[in-house]
Design a protein around this motif. Structure first.
Motif, PDB file in Angstrom:
ATOM      1  N   MET A 136      24.183  31.735  91.212  1.00 48.18           N
ATOM      2  CA  MET A 136      25.063  32.309  92.638  1.00 48.18           C
ATOM      3  C   MET A 136      26.332  32.861  92.194  1.00 48.18           C
ATOM      4  N   TYR A 137      26.926  32.285  91.137  1.00 50.44           N
ATOM      5  CA  TYR A 137      28.342  32.987  90.998  1.00 50.44           C
ATOM      6  C   TYR A 137      28.214  34.283  90.190  1.00 50.44           C
ATOM      7  N   ALA A 138      27.025  34.323  89.554  1.00 47.65           N
ATOM      8  CA  ALA A 138      26.972  35.973  88.857  1.00 47.65           C
ATOM      9  C   ALA A 138      26.741  36.776  90.184  1.00 47.65           C
ATOM     10  N   GLN A 139      25.543  36.279  91.155  1.00 45.18           N
ATOM     11  CA  GLN A 139      25.370  37.132  92.168  1.00 45.18           C
ATOM     12  C   GLN A 139      26.366  37.798  92.841  1.00 45.18           C
ATOM     13  N   SER A 140      27.591  36.769  93.222  1.00 45.57           N
ATOM     14  CA  SER A 140      28.805  37.027  93.863  1.00 45.57           C
ATOM     15  C   SER A 140      29.668  38.137  93.203  1.00 45.57           C
ATOM     16  N   LYS A 141      29.397  37.975  91.909  1.00 44.46           N
ATOM     17  CA  LYS A 141      30.330  39.107  90.855  1.00 44.46           C
ATOM     18  C   LYS A 141      29.552  40.447  91.024  1.00 44.46           C
ATOM     19  N   ARG A 142      28.244  40.387  91.335  1.00 43.93           N
ATOM     20  CA  ARG A 142      27.191  41.429  91.349  1.00 43.93           C
ATOM     21  C   ARG A 142      26.871  41.901  89.913  1.00 43.93           C
ATOM     22  N   TRP A 143      27.043  40.688  89.047  1.00 45.17           N
ATOM     23  CA  TRP A 143      26.030  40.683  87.833  1.00 45.17           C
ATOM     24  C   TRP A 143      24.726  40.326  87.905  1.00 45.17           C
ATOM     25  N   SER A 144      23.889  40.570  86.827  1.00 46.90           N
ATOM     26  CA  SER A 144      22.557  40.251  86.701  1.00 46.90           C
ATOM     27  C   SER A 144      22.232  38.943  85.849  1.00 46.90           C
ATOM     28  N   VAL A 145      21.119  38.303  86.345  1.00 48.46           N
ATOM     29  CA  VAL A 145      20.906  37.196  85.402  1.00 48.46           C
ATOM     30  C   VAL A 145      19.489  37.280  84.806  1.00 48.46           C
ATOM     31  N   GLU A 146      19.223  37.381  83.474  1.00 53.05           N
ATOM     32  CA  GLU A 146      17.912  37.396  82.936  1.00 53.05           C
ATOM     33  C   GLU A 146      17.587  36.369  82.043  1.00 53.05           C
ATOM     34  N   LEU A 147      16.426  35.716  82.313  1.00 49.43           N
ATOM     35  CA  LEU A 147      15.992  34.408  82.058  1.00 49.43           C
ATOM     36  C   LEU A 147      15.398  34.638  80.690  1.00 49.43           C
ATOM     37  N   LEU A 148      15.769  33.845  79.774  1.00 50.17           N
ATOM     38  CA  LEU A 148      15.111  33.862  78.513  1.00 50.17           C
ATOM     39  C   LEU A 148      14.325  32.760  78.134  1.00 50.17           C
ATOM     40  N   ASN A 149      14.762  31.320  78.402  1.00 50.60           N
ATOM     41  CA  ASN A 149      13.809  30.460  78.212  1.00 50.60           C
ATOM     42  C   ASN A 149      13.900  29.382  79.269  1.00 50.60           C
ATOM     43  N   TYR A 150      12.913  28.711  79.924  1.00 53.16           N
ATOM     44  CA  TYR A 150      13.059  28.005  81.085  1.00 53.16           C
ATOM     45  C   TYR A 150      11.974  26.973  80.927  1.00 53.16           C
ATOM     46  N   SER A 151      12.418  25.567  80.950  1.00 52.02           N
ATOM     47  CA  SER A 151      11.400  24.386  81.028  1.00 52.02           C
ATOM     48  C   SER A 151      11.673  23.437  82.127  1.00 52.02           C
ATOM     49  N   GLU A 152      10.827  23.343  82.918  1.00 49.75           N
ATOM     50  CA  GLU A 152      10.914  22.600  84.166  1.00 49.75           C
ATOM     51  C   GLU A 152      10.441  21.087  83.984  1.00 49.75           C
ATOM     52  N   THR A 153      10.922  20.217  84.771  1.00 48.53           N
ATOM     53  CA  THR A 153      10.168  18.913  84.979  1.00 48.53           C
ATOM     54  C   THR A 153       9.319  18.945  86.096  1.00 48.53           C
ATOM     55  N   GLU A 154       8.600  17.894  86.176  1.00 46.90           N
ATOM     56  CA  GLU A 154       7.511  17.767  87.242  1.00 46.90           C
ATOM     57  C   GLU A 154       8.315  17.638  88.665  1.00 46.90           C
ATOM     58  N   LEU A 155       9.507  17.263  88.752  1.00 42.84           N
ATOM     59  CA  LEU A 155      10.106  17.067  90.178  1.00 42.84           C
ATOM     60  C   LEU A 155      11.172  18.240  90.305  1.00 42.84           C
ATOM     61  N   GLY A 156      11.009  19.391  89.507  1.00 39.57           N
ATOM     62  CA  GLY A 156      11.902  20.516  89.718  1.00 39.57           C
ATOM     63  C   GLY A 156      12.975  20.522  89.021  1.00 39.57           C
ATOM     64  N   GLY A 157      13.471  19.473  88.134  1.00 36.22           N
ATOM     65  CA  GLY A 157      14.597  19.701  87.183  1.00 36.22           C
ATOM     66  C   GLY A 157      14.385  20.653  86.234  1.00 36.22           C
ATOM     67  N   VAL A 158      15.433  20.606  85.168  1.00 32.58           N
ATOM     68  CA  VAL A 158      15.452  21.534  84.082  1.00 32.58           C
ATOM     69  C   VAL A 158      15.808  20.753  82.999  1.00 32.58           C
ATOM     70  N   ARG A 159      14.732  21.017  82.060  1.00 32.19           N
ATOM     71  CA  ARG A 159      14.868  20.337  80.628  1.00 32.19           C
ATOM     72  C   ARG A 159      15.903  21.329  80.001  1.00 32.19           C
ATOM     73  N   GLU A 160      15.807  22.506  79.732  1.00 36.06           N
ATOM     74  CA  GLU A 160      16.685  23.385  79.117  1.00 36.06           C
ATOM     75  C   GLU A 160      16.303  24.838  79.923  1.00 36.06           C
ATOM     76  N   ALA A 161      17.335  25.642  80.039  1.00 32.48           N
ATOM     77  CA  ALA A 161      17.424  26.797  80.344  1.00 32.48           C
ATOM     78  C   ALA A 161      18.479  27.822  79.522  1.00 32.48           C
ATOM     79  N   ASP A 162      18.086  28.863  79.172  1.00 36.48           N
ATOM     80  CA  ASP A 162      18.734  29.747  78.375  1.00 36.48           C
ATOM     81  C   ASP A 162      18.518  31.212  79.274  1.00 36.48           C
ATOM     82  N   PHE A 163      19.555  31.756  79.483  1.00 39.31           N
ATOM     83  CA  PHE A 163      19.628  32.891  80.320  1.00 39.31           C
ATOM     84  C   PHE A 163      21.035  33.765  79.871  1.00 39.31           C
TER      85      PHE A 163
END
Length: 356
Positions: A136-163
């Protein structure tokens, strides 16, 4: 300082004169370099010329005070002198900061890595909150986010996120975010209403090109595997995900967001270049600043840098002892006040070092 400012102004005027030449754009690459250098010098030159003008106003006011016999006019001259003096002093402090050595990576985009830490599922949920905050901070600066690696848990948490956050100046704003982030809140799964403490780690690296770092093919082991997570049939049925291992250092990077193995490998190579660059910078820094007490700007990952206390609505940055009671806004990406304070503290520390 005055002599240095005169030299910089002379350089700036040379660049401006070169930009007015008819053949300026004959070499687009060289023209882009000159334009960039001119833009970087412009704030310093603007402040320097304003500082010089304030000094001239002081001299003129003093001369008029010496000539005037009328008490009211002398009072007006005195007020003008004091106003110009205050402005000149403020501009002098600004010039000292602008003359500090500039981080060559400030204009670069950044690679951000978020990992759940201590606290099980709650730490993974907090890691997701941090991912959302930076997005959301990137969005406020009009920057873009590119996801590289994203691993979720069953409850919607994040084990690891690279972007990657793509945007000019992203490193200048986010380079102080590396470290351990701590959360204190009542988890949704907690029936007794007890406050839990969990952590997540954040690492922020300037995005480096492969040409910026010496990467030898024989030092890199490549592994391919099937991607996991959302993405349809293709992402799960082909071995398009890539993992690279840098054998001399043991650094491991992976990317699974692209459909093509070639594209994933290219992104992995840039991630690896950024990690090797960071490792070299930390080695250089530790050699001449091992005794530095302030960790602002060093990007140390093993220290607790910030606490997010939800019951109190408080976010505290422990490096500068700053507490803000606006946790909802901060979690929605409004982190500029925190970042501004960290930038100011870093500049103050650099000024202190330069004056020793």
């Amino acid at each position: 300082m005055l002599e240095k400012l005169k030299q910089v102004e002379s350089k700036y005027e040379e660049l401006c004169a070169r930009m007015e030449q008819p053949d300026f754009y004959a070499d687009p690459q060289k023209a882009a370099k000159i334009l960039k250098e001119q833009r970087e010098l412009e704030p310093l030159i603007t402040a320097y010329r304003a500082w010089r003008t304030a000094g001239q106003r002081m001299e003129e006011a003093m001369a008029l005070m010496a000539e005037e016999s009328d008490p009211e006019l002398r009072q007006l001259c005195q007020e003008e002198f004091q106003e110009a003096k205050t402005e000149k002093e403020a501009l002098e402090e600004q010039l000292k900061i602008l003359l500090l050595p500039r981080d060559p990576n400030d204009d670069k985009s950044v690679i951000v890595e978020i990992r759940g830490g201590v606290g099980g599922e709650e730490s993974a949920l907090f890691a997701h909150s941090l991912f959302r905050m930076y997005s959301m901070y990137a969005q406020s600066k009009r920057w873009s986010v590119e996801l590289l690696n994203y691993s979720e848990t069953e409850l919607g948490g994040v084990r690891e996120a690279d972007f990657i956050i793509h945007g000019q100046g992203a490193w200048s704003r986010l380079k102080f975010e590396s470290g351990v982030h701590r959360v204190q809140r009542v988890p949704e799964t907690e029936s007794g209403g007890r406050i839990h403490t969990s952590t997540a780690t954040v690492a922020v690296l300037p995005e480096m090109e492969q040409v910026d770092v010496d990467l030898r093919p024989e030092d890199i082991e490549m592994q391919v595997f099937r991607s996991s997570g959302a993405g349809g049939q293709h992402i799960n049925k082909t071995s398009s995900a890539v993992r690279l291992i840098h054998k001399p250092t043991g650094i491991v990077v992976s990317c699974q967001q692209e459909r093509s193995q070639v594209q994933n490998r290219e992104k992995c190579m840039n991630m690896l270049a950024s990690k090797l660059y960071e490792m070299e910078q930390e080695r250089i820094t530790s050699e001449y600043a091992a005794d530095r007490k302030s960790k602002v700007g060093t990007g140390m990952r093993n220290e607790r840098i910030r606490t997010y206390n939800f019951p109190q609505g408080r976010v505290t940055d422990h490096r500068i002892n700053l507490s803000l009671y606006q946790i909802d806004a901060i979690m929605d990406g409004a982190i500029d006040e925190l970042i501004d304070a960290l930038v100011t503290a870093d500049q103050a520390e650099k000024l202190r070092k330069s004056e020793e």
